[in-house]
Design a protein around this motif. Structure first.
Motif, PDB file in Angstrom:
ATOM      1  N   LEU A  31       0.922  -1.075  -0.045  1.00 34.95           N
ATOM      2  CA  LEU A  31       0.130  -0.024   0.170  1.00 34.95           C
ATOM      3  C   LEU A  31       0.888   1.223   0.075  1.00 34.95           C
ATOM      4  CD1 LEU A  31      -3.039   1.033   0.183  1.00 34.95           C
ATOM      5  CD2 LEU A  31      -2.507   1.225   2.848  1.00 34.95           C
ATOM      6  N   TYR A  32       0.641   2.133  -0.994  1.00 34.12           N
ATOM      7  CA  TYR A  32       1.402   3.445  -0.955  1.00 34.12           C
ATOM      8  C   TYR A  32       0.836   4.351  -0.135  1.00 34.12           C
ATOM      9  CZ  TYR A  32       3.103   7.873  -2.763  1.00 34.12           C
ATOM     10  OH  TYR A  32       3.766   9.153  -3.102  1.00 34.12           O
ATOM     11  N   VAL A  33       1.660   4.806   0.876  1.00 35.33           N
ATOM     12  CA  VAL A  33       0.881   5.807   1.905  1.00 35.33           C
ATOM     13  C   VAL A  33       1.374   7.136   1.985  1.00 35.33           C
ATOM     14  CG1 VAL A  33       0.500   3.775   3.516  1.00 35.33           C
ATOM     15  CG2 VAL A  33       2.829   4.981   3.523  1.00 35.33           C
ATOM     16  N   VAL A 103      -4.426   2.611  -3.428  1.00 37.10           N
ATOM     17  CA  VAL A 103      -3.418   3.037  -4.019  1.00 37.10           C
ATOM     18  C   VAL A 103      -2.132   2.146  -3.824  1.00 37.10           C
ATOM     19  CG1 VAL A 103      -1.859   4.996  -4.774  1.00 37.10           C
ATOM     20  CG2 VAL A 103      -4.495   5.168  -3.982  1.00 37.10           C
ATOM     21  N   LEU A 104      -1.774   1.451  -4.837  1.00 35.21           N
ATOM     22  CA  LEU A 104      -0.761   0.483  -4.769  1.00 35.21           C
ATOM     23  C   LEU A 104       0.710   1.167  -5.185  1.00 35.21           C
ATOM     24  CD1 LEU A 104      -2.405  -2.525  -6.391  1.00 35.21           C
ATOM     25  CD2 LEU A 104      -2.357  -2.020  -3.909  1.00 35.21           C
ATOM     26  N   PHE A 105       1.678   0.656  -4.463  1.00 35.84           N
ATOM     27  CA  PHE A 105       2.946   1.207  -4.833  1.00 35.84           C
ATOM     28  C   PHE A 105       3.370   0.932  -6.277  1.00 35.84           C
ATOM     29  CE2 PHE A 105       7.708   0.824  -4.632  1.00 35.84           C
ATOM     30  CZ  PHE A 105       7.985   2.016  -4.475  1.00 35.84           C
ATOM     31  N   SER A 135      12.581   4.311  -2.172  1.00 29.20           N
ATOM     32  CA  SER A 135      11.069   4.232  -1.367  1.00 29.20           C
ATOM     33  C   SER A 135      11.502   3.500  -0.258  1.00 29.20           C
ATOM     34  CB  SER A 135      10.606   2.866  -2.121  1.00 29.20           C
ATOM     35  OG  SER A 135      11.386   1.566  -2.509  1.00 29.20           O
ATOM     36  N   THR A 136      10.888   3.406   0.792  1.00 31.45           N
ATOM     37  CA  THR A 136      11.124   2.876   2.107  1.00 31.45           C
ATOM     38  C   THR A 136       9.800   2.087   2.705  1.00 31.45           C
ATOM     39  OG1 THR A 136      10.152   4.920   3.328  1.00 31.45           O
ATOM     40  CG2 THR A 136      12.674   4.707   2.765  1.00 31.45           C
ATOM     41  N   GLY A 137      10.025   1.086   3.333  1.00 35.24           N
ATOM     42  CA  GLY A 137       8.957   0.486   3.953  1.00 35.24           C
ATOM     43  C   GLY A 137       9.602  -0.768   4.488  1.00 35.24           C
ATOM     44  N   LYS A 138       8.326  -1.636   5.044  1.00 33.05           N
ATOM     45  CA  LYS A 138       8.770  -2.882   5.842  1.00 33.05           C
ATOM     46  C   LYS A 138       7.870  -3.958   5.139  1.00 33.05           C
ATOM     47  CE  LYS A 138       9.662  -0.562  10.255  1.00 33.05           C
ATOM     48  NZ  LYS A 138       9.158  -0.167  11.706  1.00 33.05           N
ATOM     49  N   ASN A 141       4.566  -5.239   7.255  1.00 32.68           N
ATOM     50  CA  ASN A 141       3.211  -4.258   7.010  1.00 32.68           C
ATOM     51  C   ASN A 141       2.671  -3.911   5.994  1.00 32.68           C
ATOM     52  OD1 ASN A 141       4.766  -2.147   6.397  1.00 32.68           O
ATOM     53  ND2 ASN A 141       4.639  -0.935   8.670  1.00 32.68           N
ATOM     54  N   LYS A 142       3.682  -4.182   4.750  1.00 33.71           N
ATOM     55  CA  LYS A 142       3.090  -3.918   3.463  1.00 33.71           C
ATOM     56  C   LYS A 142       2.627  -2.437   3.000  1.00 33.71           C
ATOM     57  CE  LYS A 142       1.137  -8.458   2.395  1.00 33.71           C
ATOM     58  NZ  LYS A 142      -0.156  -9.149   1.843  1.00 33.71           N
ATOM     59  N   LYS A 143       3.553  -1.646   3.911  1.00 25.85           N
ATOM     60  CA  LYS A 143       3.316  -0.197   3.644  1.00 25.85           C
ATOM     61  C   LYS A 143       4.357   0.397   3.191  1.00 25.85           C
ATOM     62  CE  LYS A 143      -0.196   0.695   7.362  1.00 25.85           C
ATOM     63  NZ  LYS A 143      -0.568   1.272   8.406  1.00 25.85           N
ATOM     64  N   VAL A 144       4.276   1.250   1.955  1.00 28.50           N
ATOM     65  CA  VAL A 144       5.554   1.836   1.266  1.00 28.50           C
ATOM     66  C   VAL A 144       5.291   3.290   1.376  1.00 28.50           C
ATOM     67  CG1 VAL A 144       7.194   1.708  -0.653  1.00 28.50           C
ATOM     68  CG2 VAL A 144       6.049  -0.321   0.349  1.00 28.50           C
ATOM     69  N   THR A 145       6.222   4.060   1.529  1.00 30.50           N
ATOM     70  CA  THR A 145       6.588   5.649   1.151  1.00 30.50           C
ATOM     71  C   THR A 145       7.707   5.943   0.271  1.00 30.50           C
ATOM     72  OG1 THR A 145       8.261   6.031   3.119  1.00 30.50           O
ATOM     73  CG2 THR A 145       5.638   6.189   3.640  1.00 30.50           C
ATOM     74  N   ALA A 146       7.494   7.017  -0.568  1.00 32.44           N
ATOM     75  CA  ALA A 146       8.486   7.337  -1.604  1.00 32.44           C
ATOM     76  C   ALA A 146       8.891   8.748  -1.169  1.00 32.44           C
ATOM     77  CB  ALA A 146       7.922   7.577  -3.065  1.00 32.44           C
ATOM     78  N   GLU A 147      10.483   8.668  -1.074  1.00 32.30           N
ATOM     79  CA  GLU A 147      11.115   9.911  -0.694  1.00 32.30           C
ATOM     80  C   GLU A 147      11.997  10.443  -1.724  1.00 32.30           C
ATOM     81  OE1 GLU A 147      13.502   8.835   2.675  1.00 32.30           O
ATOM     82  OE2 GLU A 147      11.559   8.428   4.008  1.00 32.30           O
TER      83      GLU A 147
END
Length: 779
Positions: A31-33, A103-105, A135-138, A141-147
């Motif tokens: 999941l793109y957060v 909204v998927l990564f 991209s960062t995430g674990k 928990n299937k959550k990813v952010t973009a930096e």
């Protein structure tokens, strides 16, 4: 349940809500957060870096699922609904209207976002921009952010701005004259958006000078970055490929009007070929039915034959035609004249609204006094009464309000009446007045009657008449002047119960306590004659949606019998009469100010202040009841019943099963503030605080504490609450629940009642919780 348990439940809800959304993700997806932008460069200041980050972050795509306190309610409803079996029904509505797909990564294109950020920074003058992404995430928990990291370097500034210098060319000479007010200034940072704005400014000014066919695309702003260190020269030019007609100034030739045009008759050559054109001044009117008096075009259109074309008159003419209120569609065309060089023939196509119409409205309402009722309104309109776009409106109405709960039942209200209004789209009077910009000045005459019956109390008959003017300076400023406004009120069927409340009732042998008299109630049923001018001024810029701060102000002045009082020598000790009725003499003024602060895309802080004062003099020792101020209720202080507060610290104890009299005053102060935010879909929420009171100008022995004093601020009633607003496009349904936190009638020092709030106590809820159901926002 202790606080620790509540905390555990709260965080467990957040965790479970988040996990329940993640388990529906496709295999291998995350999941793109959201994304973040960090500007790294020592060449620019910290403040500049922060501003650039705030500008860049909204450019990232796609947008993540909306969240609230860490939860994603729209995504939750989407997953809760599941896959519907058909394209309708509750599940389909819940999934597609209320819900939102994840909204998927995998939908995030990092390279694309990098290019968007780089282009934006370069367009703002930061050359040689470098961008990076990660991209960062674990995985658990299937959550990813973009930096994203942006390194912009120094920002280029404007060294010089050069406008055309060829004075032999009319177009370039006119453009050169516009350089004095250019938005491109030496020393400013280079900004592509500012350059585009400058091209549009030049085009707008040229349109005012007759260059009908010119366009911003015909302007070129060359940028030379080789002239110095981190500086650019800007050179404004007319493109060589600009067509000849764009370089010419045009005048107006023929003006043709089709007042009965419809979309089905767009071939005007055939449909109107048998019509005999009517000439009126510079206009050619093709109207087989002679629907309108030609003078309305002379009052409405700004163009005349021989005028130099300008965009302002073009738009104002269209606006004034629309503001007549007679036409459904208005459009016009400009075409080159066949007979005059560099001239335009203009044609207006006007589609009228139905001349006559009828509208029926049925309303349901409830208020904080436990009244529930309905109202029926029937409106008949004629939009072209005398062929001059005059609007005649006849209105009939009737309604009732019934007390369905509470101890004071049976005092129901029934009302009916009618009104006739005639509006002329011009000023009618001995002097000439003009309304600004594209707004048509109006003259309005009105006659009205209302019969109101308050069961077990009295009836009132009210007759009204007025004649006045309404005009606008522009879209923000509006004036309304009633040269005369006459109101006559007479009462009847006054019951003994009401009369006893006025005179008082002595104690009875059976032990029934005495009821003290209240002479203030007499003013409600006294005959009232009010006549005189009224004026109001309104200013608002709330239509400017892009502004963070917008305001609304309305001020009004009401004068009654000023001239008659001077002529007849009105005196409150020996009041003069007209037709056997003492006329009221007073001055009344009221100011309302609203401020709207936009806090985000879907949230704002709305505030309001109302201050009013009425001063009786001459023939009157007090303000007439219908012109006094009231406070409390659905659109006022929502934690108190309508018209129940004050005046001052006065509080009237009413026996059980007795009616609750409306409280009125000569002065009013009200303050409201409300935080509004969109929750989801059509549902909006609000948290509010209301405060205020009314007072009397003079001391009243029967209402102790009612007069205005220097410590008025200690007598304010305060209420708070929360509500929901359902935005249904055509209307907003408002539900507010409020309760008082300060009661001005309690002894001094005990007026704040915050420590008495007990939502779990049924008795407290019955006495203090007030529910309001209304249409529209309170302000």
């Amino acid at each position: 349940m202790n606080k620790s348990t509540l905390y555990y439940l709260f965080f467990a809800t957040l965790f479970i809500g988040g996990c329940s959304n993640l388990k529906y993700l496709p295999e291998g997806e995350a999941l793109y957060v959201g994304g973040s932008v960090k500007v790294e460069d020592t060449a620019i200041s910290k403040k500049e870096r922060k501003n650039l980050e705030e500008q860049l972050e909204p450019l990232l795509r796609p947008k993540p699922n909306s969240s609230f306190l860490g939860l994603r309610p729209k995504l939750y409803f989407y997953n809760l609904a599941g896959e519907p079996t058909k394209d309708k029904g509750f599940r389909y509505w819940l999934r597609n209207k209320v819900g939102q797909p994840p909204v998927l990564f995998s939908q995030v294109d990092l390279a694309y976002n990098e290019s968007i950020l780089q282009n934006y920074a370069e367009n703002k003058g930061y050359y040689k921009v470098r961008t990076e992404s990660d991209s960062t995430g674990k995985s658990n928990n299937k959550k990813v952010t973009a930096e994203y990291t942006v390194r912009p370097g120094y920002r280029y500034k404007i060294k010089s701005v050069t406008f055309p210098s060829d004075t032999t060319n009319t177009l370039e000479r006119d453009i050169a004259k516009l350089g004095r007010r250019s938005r491109l200034r030496v020393g400013q940072p280079y900004d592509l958006d500012r350059i585009k704005t400058e091209r549009e400014r030049i085009d707008t000014r040229l349109k005012e000078q007759g260059y009908y066919y010119f366009s911003p695309d015909y302007l070129l702003v060359q940028v030379d970055s080789t002239v110095g260190t981190k500086e650019v020269d800007l050179i404004v030019k007319v493109k060589e490929e600009t067509p000849a007609k764009a370089k010419q100034i045009y005048t107006i030739d023929q003006i043709t009007i089709y007042p009965n045009y419809t979309l089905s008759t767009n071939d005007t050559t055939n449909v109107f070929s048998k019509a005999v054109p009517e000439k009126y001044k510079d206009f050619t009117i093709i109207d087989t039915a002679r629907t309108f008096d030609p003078r309305i075009y002379d009052r409405t259109l700004y163009f005349y034959k021989g005028d130099v074309y300008n965009r302002t008159d073009h738009n104002l003419s269209l606006n004034r035609l629309i503001n007549l209120g007679t036409f459904k569609f208005v459009k016009n065309e400009f075409r080159p004249s066949d007979s005059i060089k560099n001239a335009l023939n203009t044609t207006y196509y006007l589609t009228p609204l139905p001349k006559k119409s009828i509208r029926v409205e049925v309303l349901a309402k409830t208020n904080s006094a436990n009244y529930t009722g309905t109202e029926l309104n029937v409106n008949w309109s004629n939009r072209n009464t005398f062929k001059g776009a005059e609007l005649l409106t006849l209105t009939g109405f009737g309604g009732m309000e019934v007390q369905v709960s509470g101890q004071n039942k049976g005092y129901n209200v029934f009302r009916f009446g009618g009104e006739a209004s005639l509006v002329w789209p011009r000023f009618i009077g001995p002097f000439k007045m003009e309304s600004g910009e594209g707004f048509v000045p109006k003259t309005r005459a009105l006659l009205g009657f209302e019969h109101q019956e308050r069961q077990r109390l009295y009836t009132l008959n009210t007759f009204r008449g007025s004649f006045g003017y309404l005009w606008k300076e522009n879209a923000r400023k509006e004036h309304q002047l009633n040269v005369t406004e006459i109101t006559y009120v007479t009462s009847g069927n006054v019951t003994q119960e009401y009369q006893d409340q006025i005179d008082g009732v002595p104690a009875q042998p059976d032990g029934t306590p005495a009821i003290p008299g209240n002479q203030a109630l007499q003013r409600v049923i006294d005959k009232q004659l009010i006549f005189g001018p009224t004026y109001s001024y309104t200013y608002t810029n709330t239509m400017q949606k892009r502004k963070r701060n917008t305001i609304y102000y309305k001020g009004s002045l009401d004068l009654s019998a000023t001239i008659a009082g001077l002529a007849m020598g009105g005196d409150k000790n020996d009041p003069k009469e007209i037709l056997g009725v003492p006329f009221s003499q007073f001055a009344r003024m009221e100011h309302e100010f609203r401020h709207y602060l936009k806090l985000g895309k879907d949230s704002q802080l709305a505030s309001r202040i109302i201050a009013g004062v009425g001063v009786p003099y001459g023939n009157s020792d007090q303000m007439p009841f219908i012109k006094q101020f009231f406070i409390g209720g659905t659109n006022s202080i929502r934690a108190f019943r309508a018209r129940s507060i004050g005046p001052g610290t006065f509080y009237e104890e009413t026996p059980q099963n007795s009616f609750l009299p409306d409280q009125s005053g000569d002065l009013k102060l009200e303050l409201n503030t409300e935080y509004r935010a969109k929750l989801f879909s059509i549902v909006h929420g609000a948290i509010f605080v209301d405060a205020g009171n009314i007072w009397l100008m003079n001391k009243d022995d029967q209402r102790p504490g009612a007069e205005f004093t220097g410590n008025f601020y200690e007598q304010l009633a305060v209420g708070t609450g929360a509500g929901l607003r359902l935005d249904l496009s055509l209307l907003v349904l408002r539900l507010d629940l409020a309760f008082p936190i300060r009661k001005p009638y309690l002894p001094e020092g005990n007026r704040w009642v915050l420590d008495q709030i007990q939502f779990g106590d049924r008795g407290w809820r019955k006495e203090n919780l007030v529910f309001n159901l209304a249409i529209g926002y309170p302000f």
